[in-house]
Design an enzyme around this catalytic site. Structure first.
Site, PDB file in Angstrom:
ATOM      1  N   ASP A 135     -26.270  81.630 -32.888  1.00 45.37           N
ATOM      2  CA  ASP A 135     -25.294  80.325 -32.596  1.00 45.37           C
ATOM      3  C   ASP A 135     -24.517  81.024 -33.660  1.00 45.37           C
ATOM      4  O   ASP A 135     -24.011  81.139 -34.552  1.00 45.37           O
ATOM      5  CB  ASP A 135     -25.409  79.194 -33.069  1.00 45.37           C
ATOM      6  CG  ASP A 135     -24.403  78.221 -32.544  1.00 45.37           C
ATOM      7  OD1 ASP A 135     -23.327  78.354 -32.407  1.00 45.37           O
ATOM      8  OD2 ASP A 135     -24.735  77.054 -33.190  1.00 45.37           O
ATOM      9  N   ASP A 168     -19.856  81.591 -27.377  1.00 46.51           N
ATOM     10  CA  ASP A 168     -20.571  81.656 -28.743  1.00 46.51           C
ATOM     11  C   ASP A 168     -21.962  81.300 -29.249  1.00 46.51           C
ATOM     12  O   ASP A 168     -21.722  81.134 -30.383  1.00 46.51           O
ATOM     13  CB  ASP A 168     -19.598  80.866 -29.799  1.00 46.51           C
ATOM     14  CG  ASP A 168     -19.573  79.784 -30.615  1.00 46.51           C
ATOM     15  OD1 ASP A 168     -19.865  79.504 -29.488  1.00 46.51           O
ATOM     16  OD2 ASP A 168     -19.853  79.435 -31.021  1.00 46.51           O
ATOM     17  N   GLU A 169     -22.663  80.640 -28.005  1.00 44.52           N
ATOM     18  CA  GLU A 169     -24.627  80.572 -28.517  1.00 44.52           C
ATOM     19  C   GLU A 169     -24.934  80.402 -27.227  1.00 44.52           C
ATOM     20  O   GLU A 169     -24.238  81.121 -25.455  1.00 44.52           O
ATOM     21  CB  GLU A 169     -24.403  79.392 -28.778  1.00 44.52           C
ATOM     22  CG  GLU A 169     -23.932  78.322 -28.110  1.00 44.52           C
ATOM     23  CD  GLU A 169     -24.447  76.841 -28.707  1.00 44.52           C
ATOM     24  OE1 GLU A 169     -25.251  76.550 -29.320  1.00 44.52           O
ATOM     25  OE2 GLU A 169     -23.382  75.738 -28.323  1.00 44.52           O
TER      26      GLU A 169
END
Lengths: 425, 372
Positions: A48, A141-142
């Protein structure tokens, strides 16, 4: 006990090297050491990025690096991301902007630049996919990574591979990320949050039950506000307390979710890392600059969203089988209404007609600060908007929209639009 | 109220009204049937607030009056009494109970006051006409299978009844569709129905009406307005609200340019479809029709079960065409055809197909094809 240096990736057992209990790296003398007995045995990870949007902004503008930065939109918008400096003042993502600015008046506010973030996100995704094909993105973004079987390919254990990966992300993309490593997805996701930012946290099989014992039930994937409050009503607020009940008892009380509660309270999660995980629903929403109560004005905003949602559906060759209208009142109460469609659609007009009829039932003179429209029960485009004897106009609506779409493709998004989206003078 | 009535007579009338009563009711009185006795006659009345049926029978009334009692319970009791019994209904006592005596059986049923029973007014009818029960059965039977059960488009949950004109003749036409198939059946316009509003008669009303007129050969008197319809015949009165909505402009989905005609013997076709569809998957029920000179090949396949095909001789001369249909929809239509031969009028594999009887112009069916 195994130790891993997060700067150079060195893995060692202190007894063998004889250094002082792994306080610093025998090679590079870094003190960023992660130690764990199951360090080399675990292979399901959640990565993350830290305050992703804000980090990208800081990367691109050295002047704001030492300042609190909030990425978010408009006077009435919400915080999309807050950097760690802003978080010291209590700013959190999803917080209304006015509240954030009250807590941190000196913050630099930057309107989101999604194109930039999605470019960085893609770069990160590519780096992840170089490590394992089993990457399941959760958002821009993860992602979950399954690193089983990659040891011989990389010549390193999953933990080392991950350290090398985030270091590479830092170098090449310029943002930091945190790693959660465990033996299933739920625990990996929880772990990645434990040591943020730039962290590496591990939850091993031996410690999982102790770890979960006192954690709030809200940590369980799928437990939202409603379920949490009904669990609390039944005297269950900690995960450990779920273990007092049998699986069948939990299922009797909470339905299918009961099984998940039971499994998870025992540290189990059978979901695999699924790289082709397709979205279950697609939606879009907008927060108004000023609260709106007039149903016609709300309908105009709704139309603009339907147009946008329709474009996304058409681009992804998808149709939706149910339509969801979401509205938030001025006093932050969220209202949602669903309707199943007779025929799945990707047409802006059909989304609007359904959304509008749902809106009539919700807009009762209250003031609203947000409106959103979404679809679920997704189907391939070929199964949407097919001819139907009970709807003689559908063929015409399909051709109107496809004509508009081809005009937009040639002359730009704004070249043609329906009148219902225009503001009265 | 006190009366005596023969068990079979009472059972038949109760049977007509009791199915209107919903199994679960939040308003207690709606679980009851209202009984009114006077002048040698017993009237039974049941309603769900949208639909009301009154059925009258001859009875030996010794004390006129009225009461209401639980409809399903009463029906169950009378059904279980031995055939030929005389049933005595007595609500003359002050204890709010209806006493039912038959042979050596005694029942006491809790009553609710008659005044609480909702009265469904007929409203002011704008149009009144008579139609033969057989004609009405024809309109219902050949369209009701196509009624939609989909809740979102509630205006499809009934039969659309309206007056229109075909080739210069005025007709009363019934139409139903669920989007996949459409059935349109007509009869000569009864006098009095000219200019009537187009109305949508709900599915439940259709089902109850159909039961009531099962054996009747009399005329049914129909009176209607934009909001309500009332059928009166043979001592029974059925009053129903109508679906408040706009039925789609169905004429526009009936294709006009279809140019490929296939005539097929109806039973043979139905039996073949039925056999071949045994193999098609439970979910899609798809069968493929391949038409070449004089031969129709029906086929079906499924990954789990295997494949099937059957050839039938048909009257067809045109370019080869392949088209898929839901076998269940084909069979629904085959069952409605009374003549020997049916005609398919096709355009291509993606366009709606018209199906009708070769010797009967009064019924027309439209079927959407499936991708196969």
């Amino acid at each position: 006990m195994h130790h891993l240096c997060r700067d150079c990736g060195k893995l060692w057992e202190p007894e063998a090297v004889g250094s002082a209990a792994g306080a610093s790296c025998p090679i590079c003398h870094s003190r960023r050491i992660t130690s764990h007995t199951e360090l080399v045995d675990l292979s399901i990870a959640h990565i993350d990025c830290d305050a992703f949007y804000a980090s990208v902004e800081k990367r691109d503008n050295p002047d704001i690096r030492g300042k609190p930065v909030i990425v978010g939109g408009g006077k009435r918008g919400v915080v999309s991301a807050a950097c760690y400096i802003a978080r010291i003042s209590g700013v959190r993502s999803a917080m209304p902007m006015f509240q954030a600015l009250k807590r941190c008046p000196q913050a630099v506010v930057i309107p989101p630049d999604m194109k930039k973030y999605s470019a960085a996100g893609k770069q990160i995704r590519t780096l992840m996919e170089m490590v394992t094909p089993l990457v399941e993105p959760l958002s821009i973004d993860e992602a979950f990574l399954d690193l089983r079987g990659t040891e011989s390919l990389h010549g390193t254990s999953p933990a080392q591979t991950l350290v090398n990966l985030v270091n590479r992300i830092e170098e090449e993309v310029g943002v930091t990320a945190s790693i959660g490593l465990s033996y299933n997805k739920s625990l990996a996701k929880i772990a990645s949050d434990l040591d943020k930012p730039r962290g590496f946290a591990i939850i091993g099989e031996d410690e999982a039950l102790d770890f979960l014992e006192d954690k709030p039930v809200g940590l369980i994937w799928g437990v939202g506000k409603a379920l949490r409050s009904s669990l609390e009503k039944d005297g269950i607020s900690k995960i450990g307390e779920l273990r007092r009940f049998s699986e069948s008892e939990l299922m009797r009380r909470y339905g299918a979710m009961g099984k998940r509660l039971h499994e998870f309270s025992h540290g189990r999660d059978i979901r695999g890392v699924d790289p082709i995980s397709t979205p279950k629903n697609i939606s879009t929403e907008t927060t108004f600059n000023n609260d709106i109560e007039d149903v016609d004005v709300l309908a105009r905003e709704l139309w603009l969203l339907c147009d946008k949602l329709s474009t996304r559906l058409k681009k992804s060759a998808t149709g939706g089988g149910t339509v969801t209208l979401k509205m938030k009142t001025a006093d932050f109460k969220t209202v949602t209404r669903n309707r199943q469609l007779a025929v799945p659609t990707q047409l802006a007009d059909d989304l609007y007609q359904t959304g509008r009829s749902l809106l009539e039932g919700v807009a009762d003179g209250r003031k609203f600060r947000l409106i959103g429209i979404g679809v679920a029960k997704l189907v391939p485009a070929s199964d949407a908007d097919y001819a139907d004897l009970a709807d003689p106009d559908r063929a015409r609506r399909v051709s109107v929209e496809s004509a508009m779409d081809s005009l937009r493709e040639r002359f730009g998004e704004k070249s043609v639009a329906k009148g219902r989206g225009l503001k009265p003078r | 109220m006190k009366l005596t009535i023969e068990r079979a007579t009472l059972l038949k009338s109760l049977g007509h009204v009791q199915s209107v009563v919903e199994r679960r009711n939040t308003i207690p009185i709606l679980s009851n049937v209202k009984m009114t006795a006077a002048d040698g006659r017993l009237d039974l009345d049941a309603t769900d607030m949208d639909l009301d049926i009154v059925a009258g029978v001859a009875a030996d009334v010794s004390a006129p009056g009225s009461t209401t009692a639980p409809a399903h319970t009463l029906y169950e009791i009378v059904r279980k009494l031995p055939d030929g019994t005389q049933v005595e209904l007595d609500a003359t006592s002050d204890d709010g109970q209806l006493a039912l005596r038959a042979g050596r059986s005694r029942f006491s049923l809790t009553c609710l006051p008659t005044e609480d029973f909702p009265v469904m007014a007929g409203g002011d009818a704008t149009h009144t006409f008579s139609i033969a029960a057989g004609e009405l059965r024809g309109l219902i039977d050949r369209t009701r299978f196509a009624i939609s059960t989909e809740e979102t488009r509630y205006y499809l949950n009934g039969i659309y009844l309206h007056s229109t004109d075909r080739d210069g003749t005025s007709v009363l036409r019934a139409v139903a569709t669920d989007g996949h198939r459409l059935a349109s059946v007509e009869c000569p316009l009864p006098s009095g129905a000219a200019g009537m509003p187009g109305i949508i008669v709900p599915r439940k009303t259709i089902a109850e009406l159909r039961k009531l007129i099962e054996d009747s050969s009399d005329d049914v008197d129909v009176s209607l307005s934009e909001f309500k319809i009332r059928f009166t015949f043979d001592g029974a009165v059925l009053t129903s609200k109508l679906i408040d909505g706009t039925f789609p402009d169905y004429q526009r989905v009936i294709p006009e340019g279809n140019d490929k005609e296939m005539d097929v013997e109806c039973r043979m076709f139905g039996d073949a479809v039925d056999r071949v569809s045994a193999i098609s998957s439970e979910k899609s029920r798809a069968v493929k029709m391949k038409l070449a000179d004089g031969i129709l090949t029906l086929s079906a396949s499924s990954p789990e079960h295997g494949s099937a095909s059957e050839e039938i001789e048909v009257d067809f001369a045109g370019d080869e065409i392949e088209i898929g249909f839901n076998s269940r929809y084909l069979l629904d239509i085959v069952q409605q055809v009374e003549g020997d031969a049916m005609r398919f009028v096709l355009a291509d594999a993606a366009s709606p197909t018209i199906i009708r009887e070769v010797d009967d112009e009064s019924a027309l069916y439209v079927l959407m094809p499936m991708r196969v």
